[in-house]
Enzyme design. Structure first.
Site, short mmCIF file in Angstrom:
data_model
loop_
_atom_site.label_atom_id
_atom_site.label_comp_id
_atom_site.label_asym_id
_atom_site.label_seq_id
_atom_site.Cartn_x
_atom_site.Cartn_y
_atom_site.Cartn_z
N GLN A 34 0.82 -1.22 0.00
CA GLN A 34 0.00 0.00 0.00
C GLN A 34 0.86 1.27 0.00
O GLN A 34 0.37 2.34 -0.34
CB GLN A 34 -0.94 0.00 1.21
CG GLN A 34 -2.00 -1.09 1.16
CD GLN A 34 -3.08 -0.84 0.12
OE1 GLN A 34 -3.31 0.28 -0.33
NE2 GLN A 34 -3.76 -1.91 -0.29
N CYS B 155 -11.05 -8.35 1.71
CA CYS B 155 -10.95 -9.77 2.00
C CYS B 155 -11.87 -10.18 3.13
O CYS B 155 -12.16 -11.35 3.30
CB CYS B 155 -9.52 -10.15 2.36
SG CYS B 155 -8.35 -9.52 1.20
C1 LIG Z 1 -3.41 -6.38 -1.96
C2 LIG Z 1 -2.50 -6.60 -0.83
C3 LIG Z 1 -1.70 -7.76 -0.75
C4 LIG Z 1 -1.80 -8.87 -1.77
O1 LIG Z 1 -1.34 -8.45 -3.02
P1 LIG Z 1 -1.69 -9.28 -4.36
O2 LIG Z 1 -0.73 -8.74 -5.37
O3 LIG Z 1 -3.11 -8.94 -4.68
O4 LIG Z 1 -1.49 -10.70 -4.08
C5 LIG Z 1 -0.84 -7.88 0.30
N1 LIG Z 1 -0.73 -6.92 1.24
C6 LIG Z 1 -1.47 -5.79 1.19
C7 LIG Z 1 -1.30 -4.75 2.26
C8 LIG Z 1 -2.38 -5.59 0.17
O5 LIG Z 1 -3.11 -4.49 0.15
#
Ligand SMILES: *Cc1c(COP(=O)(O)O)cnc(C)c1O
Length: 394
Positions: free
Chosen positions: A188, A335
């Site tokens: 993020q 999620c």
């Molecule tokens: C979206 C997200 C993930 C997972 O990333 P993907 O590329 O979708 O597998 C992991 N950590 C955080 C903080 C996320 O926002």
């Protein structure tokens, strides 16, 4: 809903923590690799293969420039979930003789929490590091938890629900004091706030293209080169990515990731300023309409585009059920929206379930306009009123 259909209006997208749209220049950079140019980046004996390998290496440099690290430290993966699995399972596997203890922050993404949990079957002892009411690690807590049997400490740079930014220096110091690795989920933070992985001392860091205006299905893992961190590969086969991650490289996706990194690097400061102003306006208007609304996360150390707000009495799930087709927001983490459990992030920040169910997460983006914010407010304020169970004290 019928109104949206009649006017042909697209839903207002305010869920940029879940995924971001591919920027037009990213799509332009990818297109030749999706149609016309055909090559396996490992087939370096012929021209097309060499060109593909060169495009991948350019993307690696572009990403390294954004993250401020050596391109050699970056391994491309299918996304941050894979990167985090490789980081946690890979170090735990390679340094099993050093210890069996893992420390992860209580607010980590499921990609970290579930991987840590899965490692228990391989003998891992997992400690959850508690956070304070703002979502930052409780001061000194890592110094208490980390010990000589700790293999890794995993903490996110910025949280995907409440936007809280975690200073990394204390994490690195606490881990290194006991020869443990500092693993950072930078998904993020990357492209949104300045990062300097090289100077940070962090050992491993995961990023994802689709959270920063690149395509879905591409990520990377930063692995510090000096001193070298060794990892047990989780995918074996063709020996790609210097044996760390086998599998034919997703050339188009990686090229798009590189273009997205260059774009973020170029416009990060401008986008942050613009998006902060819009976010602050959204926050002020919601507060004006709902004076008892509570802002979640850290008041200063937070992502420019994040707004997490709890409106007492609101049934956020029911609200999304009626407005979700017109405005894309989240009632917590994407999620956890399918489960009825309150978000583990809000819970670990000390929030009562009733207030967690009353929480809305907004994620603005580089494409968000003032008009989007106004339209969202016009839609949401009456809808929120309709979904509030007002207590007598209200
Ligand atoms: C979206 C997200 C993930 C997972 O990333 P993907 O590329 O979708 O597998 C992991 N950590 C955080 C903080 C996320 O926002």
């Amino acid at each position: 809903m019928s109104e949206a259909r009649n006017t042909g209006e697209l839903p207002i997208y305010l869920d940029h923590h879940a995924t971001t749209p591919c920027a037009p220049e990213v799509v332009d950079a990818m297109l030749p690799w999706l149609s016309g140019r055909c090559a396996n980046a490992s087939s370096v004996k012929h021209g097309p293969g060499k060109a593909a390998a060169k495009a991948v290496e350019l993307a690696r440099v572009q990403l390294a420039e954004l993250l401020r690290c050596s391109p050699k430290a970056l391994t491309f993966t299918s996304g941050a979930t894979e990167s985090l699995n490789l980081a946690l399972r890979g170090t735990f596997g390679a340094y099993r003789d050093r210890g069996d203890h893992i420390v992860v922050a209580a607010t980590e993404h499921r990609a970290v929490l579930d991987t840590a949990h899965a490692l228990k079957a391989a003998g891992a002892k997992v400690s959850l590091a508690p956070v304070d009411g703002s979502g930052q690690l409780q001061p000194g807590v890592l110094d208490e938890l980390v010990n000589d049997s700790t293999v890794l400490v995993c903490v996110m740079a910025a949280n995907n629900e409440v936007g809280t930014i975690q200073p990394l220096a204390p994490v690195v110091a606490a881990a290194h004091a006991h020869d443990a690795f500092a693993v950072v989920d930078a998904v993020q933070a990357a492209g949104k706030i300045p990062l300097d992985l090289g100077a940070s001392g962090v050992d491993l860091a995961a990023v994802s293209a689709h959270k920063m205006y690149g395509p879905q299905g591409v990520g990377a893992l930063y692995v510090k080169q000096r001193p070298f961190v060794s990892l047990t590969p989780q995918l074996v086969g063709g020996g790609q990515e210097r044996g760390l991650r086998a599998g034919t490289l997703n050339v188009a996706g990686i090229v798009g990731f590189g273009a997205a990194a260059a774009l973020c690097r170029r416009e990060m400061a401008d986008v942050a300023a613009r998006v902060t102003a819009l976010r602050d306006r959204l926050q002020a208007e919601l507060h004006a309409a709902f004076p008892r609304a509570r802002l979640n996360g850290h008041l200063e150390a937070r992502l420019p585009h994040n707004l997490s707000i709890s409106i007492p009495g609101l049934d956020a799930g029911a609200l999304l059920g009626t407005v979700g087709d017109r405005v894309a927001i989240s009632s917590g983490s994407a999620c956890s929206t399918t489960s009825l459990k309150p978000s583990h992030v809000l819970e670990s920040m000390g929030m009562k379930p009733a207030l967690a169910y009353a929480t809305l997460r907004f994620g603005l983006g580089r494409d968000t306009t003032a008009e989007d914010v106004d339209r969202a407010l016009t839609l949401l304020i009456p809808a929120i009123n309709a979904h509030r169970v007002l207590a007598v004290s209200d």
